[in-house]
Design an enzyme around this catalytic site. Structure first.
Site, mmCIF file in Angstrom:
data_model
loop_
_atom_site.group_PDB
_atom_site.id
_atom_site.type_symbol
_atom_site.label_atom_id
_atom_site.label_comp_id
_atom_site.label_asym_id
_atom_site.label_seq_id
_atom_site.Cartn_x
_atom_site.Cartn_y
_atom_site.Cartn_z
ATOM 1 N N SER A 184 0.836 -1.208 0.000
ATOM 2 C CA SER A 184 0.000 0.000 0.000
ATOM 3 C C SER A 184 0.869 1.256 0.000
ATOM 4 O O SER A 184 0.614 2.210 -0.743
ATOM 5 C CB SER A 184 -0.882 0.025 1.256
ATOM 6 O OG SER A 184 -1.808 -1.020 1.213
ATOM 7 N N ARG A 210 -13.329 -6.885 -11.632
ATOM 8 C CA ARG A 210 -13.611 -6.239 -10.341
ATOM 9 C C ARG A 210 -14.421 -4.946 -10.513
ATOM 10 O O ARG A 210 -14.295 -4.254 -11.517
ATOM 11 C CB ARG A 210 -12.291 -5.955 -9.603
ATOM 12 C CG ARG A 210 -11.560 -7.261 -9.290
ATOM 13 C CD ARG A 210 -10.271 -7.043 -8.560
ATOM 14 N NE ARG A 210 -10.475 -6.528 -7.219
ATOM 15 C CZ ARG A 210 -9.476 -6.184 -6.412
ATOM 16 N NH1 ARG A 210 -8.221 -6.262 -6.822
ATOM 17 N NH2 ARG A 210 -9.726 -5.749 -5.201
ATOM 18 N N ASP A 227 -7.116 -8.198 4.211
ATOM 19 C CA ASP A 227 -6.324 -9.039 3.304
ATOM 20 C C ASP A 227 -5.831 -10.326 3.978
ATOM 21 O O ASP A 227 -5.256 -11.185 3.304
ATOM 22 C CB ASP A 227 -5.112 -8.254 2.786
ATOM 23 C CG ASP A 227 -5.535 -7.132 1.841
ATOM 24 O OD1 ASP A 227 -6.614 -7.248 1.218
ATOM 25 O OD2 ASP A 227 -4.793 -6.145 1.727
HETATM 26 C C1 S3P Z 1 -5.633 -1.290 -0.070
HETATM 27 C C2 S3P Z 1 -6.919 -1.329 0.390
HETATM 28 C C3 S3P Z 1 -7.693 -2.570 0.557
HETATM 29 C C4 S3P Z 1 -6.804 -3.804 0.480
HETATM 30 C C5 S3P Z 1 -5.806 -3.714 -0.629
HETATM 31 C C6 S3P Z 1 -4.898 -2.521 -0.429
HETATM 32 C C7 S3P Z 1 -4.946 0.009 -0.176
HETATM 33 O O1 S3P Z 1 -8.645 -2.648 -0.477
HETATM 34 O O2 S3P Z 1 -7.598 -4.976 0.324
HETATM 35 O O3 S3P Z 1 -5.004 -4.887 -0.679
HETATM 36 O O4 S3P Z 1 -3.705 0.035 -0.334
HETATM 37 O O5 S3P Z 1 -5.636 1.043 -0.107
HETATM 38 P P1 S3P Z 1 -10.121 -1.970 -0.335
HETATM 39 O O6 S3P Z 1 -9.938 -0.504 -0.388
HETATM 40 O O7 S3P Z 1 -10.887 -2.499 -1.523
HETATM 41 O O8 S3P Z 1 -10.648 -2.473 0.956
#
Ligand code: S3P
Length: 450
Positions: free
Chosen positions: A29, A129, A327
């Protein structure tokens, strides 16, 4: 890139006790955000510890297509010469984000308030998605989107030539949605306000502040209300990316279920919006301790000491914790299968729209391994078989999903007859050194096509 070449089937057999130190790569992230915010600053941002997984490399390539210079200087060491807020150029070709939901959604946000037309695509997983959750709020800024049915990729966004600031409450707990709106808000004169009812990872807010944006979060009875002043001049930063707790989850969970294990996982980011798995494991009775707790680069970190825990108990995971471990449910379901009693996940329907439908992928694979599962639209129950009790002997389908592939590799390590995966290739998107790292600890993996 769309797809990663031929499938790489692999089998994980019962491991020897895991021992040693697991050096985890950089946080995915934070790596995406470092490249995107670096591109939106004027001047040179220097990054160390960048995750060099395919997802992040695709974001780097995209930033180059928008006019930033993204240069690798050594392993994990990169610089981004940014063009500033409002400085993006219209890319000459389609932006292909591969497998990366975070990459494509954040970039769509960042470009939506620029006067340009951009087409986005990705691999078969990303093309399936939902993107309406991003294009709906971007429409409020004045950006128009034209996608496939259901708002799916490939999708073209005509950026707002004359954007207006927005007040938006995220309809699902999603850091990607929140971040896309904030990044779009950068390009607009005036204040953009995002409200989230449940707290999701706050890396965007922390990093925007670090880059010099005026951003404030109020915690109210309606949730977290984030105020961002548009059109800031972002200042380039020196960023040391912390190591990814979501990747650390795999060796941590493996050590808990492989008899005789004792490992150290140094320097893991423990931002409270990310650390729900570790709390949950401790609630189940895991022997998991934080050593040398400290703060690095504005994020709390610690070294995780993990020992085999043969008497873990099934629990009901508090739904309020879901966003902080979203996750990690796939690998937690593997631990739950090795615990005594039932583990209940509730309020987890977001798992159905990740890189794959993760409830379905874990349920089908664990069932094939001899575990009894109950599931519904937004819940899953795993009936544990106790330590080392999973029969295995099946090949799980990974559906282009890195975390499903790694979870079943972990399942095999504590199983009686081993567990196969139909394709380990997607692991490269987030954890390129997963296989050698786990093998060095004691994993017994075979590549099934020679
Ligand atoms: C993330 C947010 C999450 C997570 C993804 C990384 C991010 O997704 O599942 O692996 O870096 O902002 P969502 O925003 O769909 O919950």
């Amino acid at each position: 890139m769309s797809g990663h070449g031929p499938a790489q089937p692999m089998t994980s057999r019962r491991a020897t006790p895991l021992k040693g130190i697991a050096d985890i790569p950089g946080d995915k992230s934070i790596s995406h955000r470092s490249l995107i915010l670096g591109a939106l600053a004027v001047g040179e941002t220097k990054i160390t510890g960048l995750l060099e997984g395919q997802d992040v490399l695709d974001t780097g390539r995209a930033m180059q297509a928008f006019g930033a210079d993204v240069i690798q200087h050594g392993p994990g060491e990169w610089s981004v010469h940014g063009v500033g807020v409002g400085g993006f150029m219209e890319p000459q070709d389609v932006i292909d984000c591969g497998n990366a939901g975070t990459g494509v959604r954040l970039i769509m946000g960042a470009a939506a308030t620029c006067d340009m037309t951009v087409t986005y695509t990705g691999d078969a997983s990303l093309r399936s998605r939902p993107m309406g959750r991003i294009t709906d709020p971007l429409a409020l800024f004045g950006a128009q989107s034209y996608g496939r049915r259901g708002g799916r990729l490939p999708l073209t966004i005509v950026g707002a030539a004359d954007p207006v600031p927005v007040q938006y409450t995220t309809p699902v707990p999603s850091a990607q949605v929140k971040s896309a709106v904030l990044l779009a808000g950068l390009g607009v004169r005036g204040e953009t306000v995002v409200t989230e009812v449940e707290a999701t990872r706050d890396h965007s807010e922390r990093m925007l502040r670090g880059f010099g944006a005026e951003i404030e979060t109020d915690v109210t009875k309606d949730g977290r209300v984030i105020h961002l002043q548009g059109q800031p001049e972002l200042r380039p930063q020196v960023i040391a990316v912390p190591r990814d707790p979501s990747s650390a989850a795999f060796p941590v969970c493996a050590a808990l279920i492989v008899e005789g294990s004792d490992i150290l996982v140094p320097n893991i980011g423990l931002n409270p919006t990310r650390a729900g798995l570790f709390e949950t494991l401790r609630d189940m009775g895991a022997d998991l301790t934080y050593e040398n707790a400290r703060e690095e680069g504005g994020e709390p970190t610690a070294d995780l000491r993990v020992r085999f825990s043969g008497d873990m108990k099934g629990i009901e995971v508090p739904p309020a914790r879901a966003a902080s471990m979203i996750d990690e449910y796939p690998v937690l379901s593997v631990v739950a299968a090795n615990a005594t009693g039932s583990t209940v996940f509730k309020g987890v329907k977001e798992l159905r729209v990740k890189e794959s439908d993760r409830i379905d992928a874990m349920a089908r694979g664990l069932e094939a391994c001899g575990v009894t599962i109950e599931e519904g639209e937004d819940f899953m129950i795993i009936h544990g078989l106790g330590a080392g009790g999973v029969p295995g002997g099946a090949v799980a389908k990974t559906h282009l999903d890195h975390r499903i592939a790694m979870s079943f590799m972990v399942a095999g390590m504590a199983s009686k007859a081993g567990v196969g995966v139909d394709d380990a290739g997607p692991i490269m998107t987030s954890f390129p050194n997963f296989l050698p790292l786990m093998e060095a600890l004691g994993g017994q993996f075979t590549r099934d096509n020679g």
